[in-house]
Motif scaffolding. Structure first.
Motif, mmCIF file in Angstrom:
data_model
loop_
_atom_site.group_PDB
_atom_site.id
_atom_site.type_symbol
_atom_site.label_atom_id
_atom_site.label_comp_id
_atom_site.label_asym_id
_atom_site.label_seq_id
_atom_site.Cartn_x
_atom_site.Cartn_y
_atom_site.Cartn_z
ATOM 1 N N GLY A 1 0.788 -1.230 0.000
ATOM 2 C CA GLY A 1 0.000 0.000 0.000
ATOM 3 C C GLY A 1 0.818 1.277 0.000
ATOM 4 O O GLY A 1 0.408 2.280 0.590
ATOM 5 N N ASN B 1 -5.752 0.148 -8.579
ATOM 6 C CA ASN B 1 -6.132 -0.747 -7.491
ATOM 7 C C ASN B 1 -5.521 -0.306 -6.158
ATOM 8 O O ASN B 1 -6.143 -0.448 -5.087
ATOM 9 C CB ASN B 1 -5.711 -2.179 -7.802
ATOM 10 C CG ASN B 1 -6.543 -2.779 -8.923
ATOM 11 O OD1 ASN B 1 -7.612 -2.280 -9.262
ATOM 12 N ND2 ASN B 1 -6.041 -3.862 -9.517
ATOM 13 N N SER C 1 -7.628 0.601 -2.914
ATOM 14 C CA SER C 1 -7.457 -0.091 -1.619
ATOM 15 C C SER C 1 -7.246 0.890 -0.477
ATOM 16 O O SER C 1 -7.530 0.582 0.686
ATOM 17 C CB SER C 1 -6.284 -1.059 -1.710
ATOM 18 O OG SER C 1 -5.065 -0.346 -1.846
#
Length: 790
Positions: free
Chosen positions: A700, A728, A732
């Motif tokens: 992340g 993505n 997230s």
């Protein structure tokens, strides 16, 4: 006319002719003129013969033109004089003007054309002679058969053989020897053997011709036995026969003939002793053949010693010695011989430079080879082949292609060797369009059916990605050797058409062709790609049966196959039993551990390798660093990377850094990964940034992900992967606006999102499935061929 005076002048001319005495002949001619006998046809005919023997064609023509009523003997004499002097054009003109011709006239002209390099004209004239009703003699047939042999006109030669049988000359030794020579030159060894066996009393010419035929067909031992028969049966042995058998001894020194090592050398030494016994040791041809025999048997010291003892030497002798050093790969000594040759006043010819060219090319000194090539005024196709082969062997394929173009501009027609060499360069460079041009050139020259050219075409089309075109060429081949079979199998295997590779391998064995190390290595690779362990075990058993199991490249392929099929323990068991291993074998085993998640075992094997004499290469480090990455051995991987250049002298490449960055990324050590990227010399590798971006997705890290994605947008603008991954990552983290912006950017730039595939292998073959955004998982049977489905 005083009969005694006439007889005296006739005898005087006979004596001058026998002794080839031009001055005394001129004196006799003066006496004939003073005696008023210049118009006598008989004496004039003898004068023509005299001047022809003394190479005074102008005088002979003048005498002929002064004869008031030349008879058929006068015409035959002047035609013969012109042909012996090399003036075939004048000979043909006079032959056409002859009012009456007899068999001697036809024989003289046909023989002159055959000897003078106008074999086609000789053959045509023979057919005219038979149409006009003249019956050939043994001299006619000997000349015509010689022409047929030079032209390799086997059918015409067989017609002459039929004529010889019809008129009862097939038992004439002169004709039999000519038939034997013709069949030998035409490569029809079976017919030559039949003719030889039918000769009731073969002489030295018969046996020497048959020896040449045996050598041409590779039956070296039989050629030597013929010479032994010649010696024991009391047939006269001459220097030509000795030179011929020495040539057989030179050729016998070759593993490809299935003859024991040094057998040719031992035979040659026995023949040398026999040559000394017969007093031939000072003969130039025998001496040169001895030098050639020793040189080709690898004993250049003895060859040079013999060379230095020859009472007479010529350019051929120098060339044979230089070629001997060239064959040995001793270019320095070959060049020294060239300098010595020039110091002794001998001018090098094309053969000299070709030998030096080959010597330099064999040692990898292509620059020196090209220097020799440039010294040839008008290089023939053999010279071009030698320099092209040199560049090809040194993998200077661009230069080889450039030279081939130059060769075409100089109007030198390529032969099958030229085309095979240049097709190899096209394969290495992936030059499909140029390869197609070479294919067209081979068709125009009717060389596309040659097995070496066709094999080169199969290899070229396969390596350029047109494997089905390669298959078309392969299917049209009238003759196939193991190289063509291997090229086809490798082509299918390389393009993952594994079922087709197996089919060709099976067809190869059914056609009676024994697989080689390359055949097995390629088909084992197909087993690995299909993850087909049962099939791999079957091929393994076959390699053991055929004695290829422990060949290094087959063994390395077997290790790779077992590892990719998940049986890493079997891979290791086989690895440990290999008597000989090279760096490829070690790399495959280390990589096998890496693929199967056995990182610790991979590192242990790598450290064991370092304790052996086998040195790791760049691929070894990729394998062990990948193993460290997959096993989470981050610090070990960094340490191994640091030792590459310091301890092993290997400059790390992008792939090595990628493995370590992947390892750091998996461990979440993204700060260290970014620091490593910043100090790398190779930052423009898209795979490296993809790995970094994937790590950012796992952990992340949007900031580093954005940097990696933007770099990929520049390096690989058509790939959708960085857009999808970055989107993505933003999603997230709940950054929906940023995710939407990336999607908009993807669509705005017209980048298509790649679809995913899955495939399964069952008893009905391979089935592939495709992921579709809207329809989900759908059957994509039409894509099955990509995976080798039938």
């Amino acid at each position: 006319m005083n009969h005694a005076r006439f007889a005296y002048l006739a005898d005087l001319l006979h004596c001058c002719i026998a002794k080839r005495s031009h001055l005394y002949g001129r004196a006799a001619h003066a006496r004939i003129l003073s005696a008023g006998l210049s118009a006598d046809t008989f004496l004039s005919n003898r004068l023509i013969e005299l001047y022809a023997r003394c190479h005074r064609l102008g005088y002979a023509v003048n005498v002929f033109r002064s004869i008031p009523c030349p008879n058929v003997f006068s015409w035959n004499a002047i035609v013969s004089a012109c042909s012996k002097s090399g003036d075939l054009e004048l000979a043909q003109q006079l032959f056409v003007q002859m009012p009456d011709k007899n068999v001697v006239s036809w024989n003289t002209m046909i023989g002159a054309l055959a000897r003078g390099g106008s074999e086609e004209a000789a053959l045509d004239l023979y057919y005219v002679m038979t149409r006009e009703g003249f019956v050939p003699t043994n001299f006619t047939l000997a000349s015509v058969l010689s022409a047929c042999g030079s032209l390799m006109a086997l059918q015409d030669g067989r017609r002459c053989h039929g004529v010889a049988v019809k008129i009862g000359l097939h038992g004439n030794l002169f004709v039999e020897n000519a038939l034997l020579g013709m069949y030998a030159k035409c490569g029809s060894s079976g017919d030559a053997v039949k003719v030889f066996d039918s000769i009731s009393h073969p002489n030295e010419v018969s046996i020497t011709a048959m020896m040449g035929c045996m050598m041409q067909s590779g039956s070296i031992e039989e050629a030597v036995r013929l010479f032994e028969r010649m010696h024991t049966s009391g047939i006269h042995i001459d220097p030509v026969a000795v030179s011929s058998v020495l040539g057989a001894c030179a050729r016998a020194e070759g593993d490809e003939l299935g003859i024991p090592p040094h057998h040719g050398l031992v035979l040659g030494q026995l023949i040398q002793a026999l040559a000394v016994k017969y007093g031939f040791e000072s003969d130039l041809h025998v001496g040169t053949s001895l030098i050639d025999m020793y040189a080709k048997c690898g004993n250049t010291d003895e060859a040079e010693l013999l060379f230095n003892t020859l009472p007479n030497i010529n350019v051929v002798s120098w060339n044979v010695l230089i070629a001997g050093y060239g064959q040995k790969g001793d270019s320095i000594k070959a060049i020294d011989m060239l300098k010595l040759m020039q110091q002794h006043g001998f001018e090098p010819d094309e053969v000299t430079y070709i030998s030096l060219l080959a010597a330099c090319a064999k040692t990898g000194d292509v620059a020196a080879a090209h220097e020799m090539f440039d010294k040839i005024v008008e290089p023939n196709v053999t010279s071009w082949n030698a320099i092209l082969s040199g560049y090809c062997q040194e993998e200077s394929h661009d230069r080889a292609v450039e030279l081939f173009r130059k060769m075409q501009f100089q109007n030198v027609l390529p032969d099958q060797t030229t085309l095979a060499i240049i097709l190899s360069s096209c394969s290495a460079l992936g030059l499909l369009d140029f390869g197609k041009q070479v294919h067209s050139a081979s068709i125009r020259a009717m060389l596309h059916v040659d097995v070496f050219v066709a094999s080169g075409l199969v290899d070229m089309y396969s390596k350029c990605g047109h494997v089905m075109v390669a298959r078309l060429v392969f299917d049209m081949m009238t003759e196939r050797d193991v190289v063509s079979w291997n090229a086809m199998i490798t082509g299918f295997a390389h393009h993952s058409q594994n079922r087709e590779a197996f089919a060709v391998f099976k067809q190869m064995r059914q056609d009676g062709m024994s697989p080689t190390e390359s055949s097995y290595a390629s088909v084992i690779c197909s087993c690995a790609r299909l993850s087909s362990l049962p099939q791999g075990r079957q091929i393994h058993a076959q390699t053991a049966k055929d004695g290829y199991e422990f060949r290094v490249y087959v063994g390395s392929a077997l290790i790779d196959m077992y590892a990719k099929c998940g049986d890493v323990d079997e891979a290791r068991r086989f690895f440990d039993t290999m008597p000989t291993k090279n760096v490829v074998s070690w790399n495959e085993m280390i990589h096998g551990y890496a693929q199967n998640g056995c990182g610790k075992r991979a590192v242990e094997l790598f450290e064991r390798m370092l304790r052996t004499d086998e040195k790791p290469n760049s691929v070894t480090f990729i394998a062990v660093l990948a193993a460290c990455s997959h096993a989470g051995m981050v610090d070990k991987g960094i340490k191994i990377l640091d030792t590459m250049e310091k301890d092993h002298g290997i400059q790390p490449l992008a792939d090595h850094y990628t493995c370590v960055i992947d390892s750091l990324g998996r461990a979440g050590r993204l700060v260290e990964a970014e620091a490593l990227v910043d100090k790398m010399p190779c930052i423009d590798d898209p795979v490296l940034w993809e790995v970094l971006l994937s790590a950012c997705a796992v952990h992340g890290n949007a900031t580093l992900a954005k940097r990696a994605a933007e770099k990929l947008f520049l390096l690989d603008p058509l790939s959708s992967a960085p857009y999808v991954l970055l989107s993505n990552i933003y999603a997230s983290l709940g950054r929906w606006d940023d995710a939407s912006a990336v999607r908009t950017l993807l669509n705005g730039r017209g980048v298509a999102k790649d679809r995913g595939y899955s495939w399964i292998d069952n008893k009905n073959g391979v089935r592939a499935f495709m992921v579709d955004d809207d329809l989900g998982m759908v059957n994509a049977e039409e894509q099955a061929s990509v995976y080798g489905a039938t």
